[in-house]
Design a protein around this motif. Sequence first.
Motif, PDB file in Angstrom:
ATOM      1  N   UNK A 338       0.844  -1.192   0.000  1.00  0.00           N
ATOM      2  CA  UNK A 338       0.000   0.000   0.000  1.00  0.00           C
ATOM      3  C   UNK A 338       0.880   1.243   0.000  1.00  0.00           C
ATOM      4  N   UNK A 339       0.506   2.211  -0.857  1.00  0.00           N
ATOM      5  CA  UNK A 339       1.242   3.471  -0.897  1.00  0.00           C
ATOM      6  C   UNK A 339       0.259   4.593  -0.590  1.00  0.00           C
ATOM      7  N   UNK A 340       0.590   5.415   0.407  1.00  0.00           N
ATOM      8  CA  UNK A 340      -0.250   6.594   0.707  1.00  0.00           C
ATOM      9  C   UNK A 340       0.497   7.836   0.232  1.00  0.00           C
ATOM     10  N   UNK A 341      -0.169   8.635  -0.602  1.00  0.00           N
ATOM     11  CA  UNK A 341       0.503   9.808  -1.164  1.00  0.00           C
ATOM     12  C   UNK A 341      -0.423  11.028  -1.092  1.00  0.00           C
ATOM     13  N   UNK A 342       0.167  12.207  -1.222  1.00  0.00           N
ATOM     14  CA  UNK A 342      -0.635  13.430  -1.114  1.00  0.00           C
ATOM     15  C   UNK A 342      -1.279  13.817  -2.450  1.00  0.00           C
ATOM     16  N   UNK A 343      -1.016  13.028  -3.508  1.00  0.00           N
ATOM     17  CA  UNK A 343      -1.516  13.388  -4.848  1.00  0.00           C
ATOM     18  C   UNK A 343      -2.983  12.955  -4.991  1.00  0.00           C
ATOM     19  N   UNK A 363      -3.778   0.235  -8.462  1.00  0.00           N
ATOM     20  CA  UNK A 363      -4.874   1.187  -8.703  1.00  0.00           C
ATOM     21  C   UNK A 363      -5.215   1.959  -7.434  1.00  0.00           C
ATOM     22  N   UNK A 364      -5.863   3.099  -7.618  1.00  0.00           N
ATOM     23  CA  UNK A 364      -6.333   3.894  -6.489  1.00  0.00           C
ATOM     24  C   UNK A 364      -7.395   3.107  -5.736  1.00  0.00           C
ATOM     25  N   UNK A 365      -7.217   2.964  -4.407  1.00  0.00           N
ATOM     26  CA  UNK A 365      -8.066   2.049  -3.635  1.00  0.00           C
ATOM     27  C   UNK A 365      -8.831   2.776  -2.536  1.00  0.00           C
ATOM     28  N   UNK A 366      -8.492   4.057  -2.277  1.00  0.00           N
ATOM     29  CA  UNK A 366      -9.218   4.750  -1.220  1.00  0.00           C
ATOM     30  C   UNK A 366      -8.651   6.132  -0.960  1.00  0.00           C
ATOM     31  N   UNK A 373      -4.330  10.028  -1.045  1.00  0.00           N
ATOM     32  CA  UNK A 373      -4.746   8.906  -1.892  1.00  0.00           C
ATOM     33  C   UNK A 373      -4.034   7.636  -1.446  1.00  0.00           C
ATOM     34  N   UNK A 374      -4.783   6.543  -1.452  1.00  0.00           N
ATOM     35  CA  UNK A 374      -4.205   5.236  -1.143  1.00  0.00           C
ATOM     36  C   UNK A 374      -4.193   4.415  -2.432  1.00  0.00           C
ATOM     37  N   UNK A 375      -2.983   4.004  -2.831  1.00  0.00           N
ATOM     38  CA  UNK A 375      -2.823   3.146  -4.013  1.00  0.00           C
ATOM     39  C   UNK A 375      -2.452   1.758  -3.524  1.00  0.00           C
TER      40      UNK A 375
END
Length: 489
Positions: A338-343, A363-366, A373-375
């Motif tokens: 899981x990657x959490x980003x500010x984009x 894909x964007x998941x939440x 954004x959570x990818x």
Amino acid sequence: MTSRDGYQWTKDGGLTQGVPSIGVIQPPTHLESTSSDNFDVIVVGAGYAGLTAARDASVAGLKVLLLEGRDRIGGRSWSSNINGYPFEMGGTWVTWGQPHVWREISRYGMRNKVEISQEYSHGVNTFSLASATGKRVMSHDEEDQIIESGLKKFVNIDGEYGRKAMPFPHDEFANPKCKEYDSLSAADRLKQIEHKLSPDEYTAVCGFVLLCSCGDLENTSFYEFLHWWALCNYSYEYCVEYLMKYKFQTGQSSFAINFFQEALSTGNLSYVFNSRVSHIRDNGKVTVVTAEKTFGASRVISAVPLNVLNDISFEPALPHGKRAAASIGHVNKCSKVHAECTDRELRSWSGIDYPNNKLMYAFGDGTTPSGNTHIVAFGASHNHLDPEKDIGKTIEAIQTLVPMNLERVVFHNWSNDEFAKGAWFFSPPKMVTNYLQDMRASHGNVLFASADWAVGWRSFIDGAIEEGTRAASTVVQALRSNTAAASHG
Ligand code: FAD
């Protein structure tokens, strides 16, 4: 409560092991009676198969002991709540198309607690398809067209997209000819059709098939893919609907805890967590050995995954077929990251990057409570990644998928997990047709329940519940008929 399992990386904190989860059970031991050798049934493993078995047996009035090696429930399905957002470390998506899991969702009043992963209403709204020869960015409609047309060619072995070959996915051998396809790997099948595939379709099919098996194309059974396809109504649209769309707003652990609490409320459930089972002996009565203590019962339900079955020593020894299946093992070495980003605009992004990226499907998941954004990204063994061993490479893989302002990375490395040795079940060629019955068979007073050998949604939470139900009902019936026979005698 923090579990030993899972990892988290942040810019400030670096990499740390252990993440919070409501699935952690404290205190770890609860014994309803002081005697340790008179249980009706001992369940080994507190994943969904074991939880379902323990719950059903407790509700039926049996004295149950649940033994689990980890500090938490859920096995390969659990969530970590970080800053109010549930990261799914393993099993995630559920659907009303999966009958066993939906019955439980209904039972626990969680029908209105599911949400949709994808959100394509704003932001970039694009799909990136990257191959060895370059990257193309396109719309999600084009994404669907390419993957669907590629997959239809891949599964069309009978002129009816698999419908004739496997007409009843919950009775998969109904057409015995279907077994022939289990000698083909995904790579073999691709060779048969590659002249019909465009370069984009080829990359998309490889990415999608590897998303399902997380092995490599050579060790992925074409037959098993066909089984997934049949379960998904022989359509790509339903693959998306059933495999990666609906998830719990509050995470998997908020679902699993219901099974545990219901079992506990009967007063029939004892349990010991942090308790690895090393031996199971059956002398008419069954003895289960852990490092700290030995327990006894009339029956045992082993609910541990295929890839760790041979780590338990059985007396009498397991039959050849079961041992052989466990030695071969399933092929899934998924890295789910899981990657959490500010984009914020990446919320509507998705991508496939095959074969060079160690994370090939994402894909964007939440959206987290802070608006990040959570990818979610998946890697397979064709280009294996052990994220905790090289977090730098993991971040590079994420940034190559799509550049982002990364704040957090969260993962559980299932390949290196001593109690799983792999992610969800996916068979190599010939495993299901040669060994499914062996994997499912009981051995004296020991029964075996796992998503890994379910007959319906094998590999899924639904399959685990199917199996836990089967095992508990077999034990309940057997012990009831013993009691009835004793009272007549
Ligand atoms: P497990 O959950 O593995 O439970 C077995 C338990 O036995 C574990 O808790 C383990 O610790 C314990 N154990 C093992 N050995 C011992 C021992 N010697 N002593 C004591 N305890 C032991 N499914 C879906 O339906 N939807 C999805 O979206 C989905 N995505 C997935 C993504 C990932 C990354 C993974 C890993 C799985 C995913 N799955 C998904 C599959 C699903 O999670 C599993 O099929 C299901 O949870 C398996 O349940 P189980 O009870 O059969 O096995």
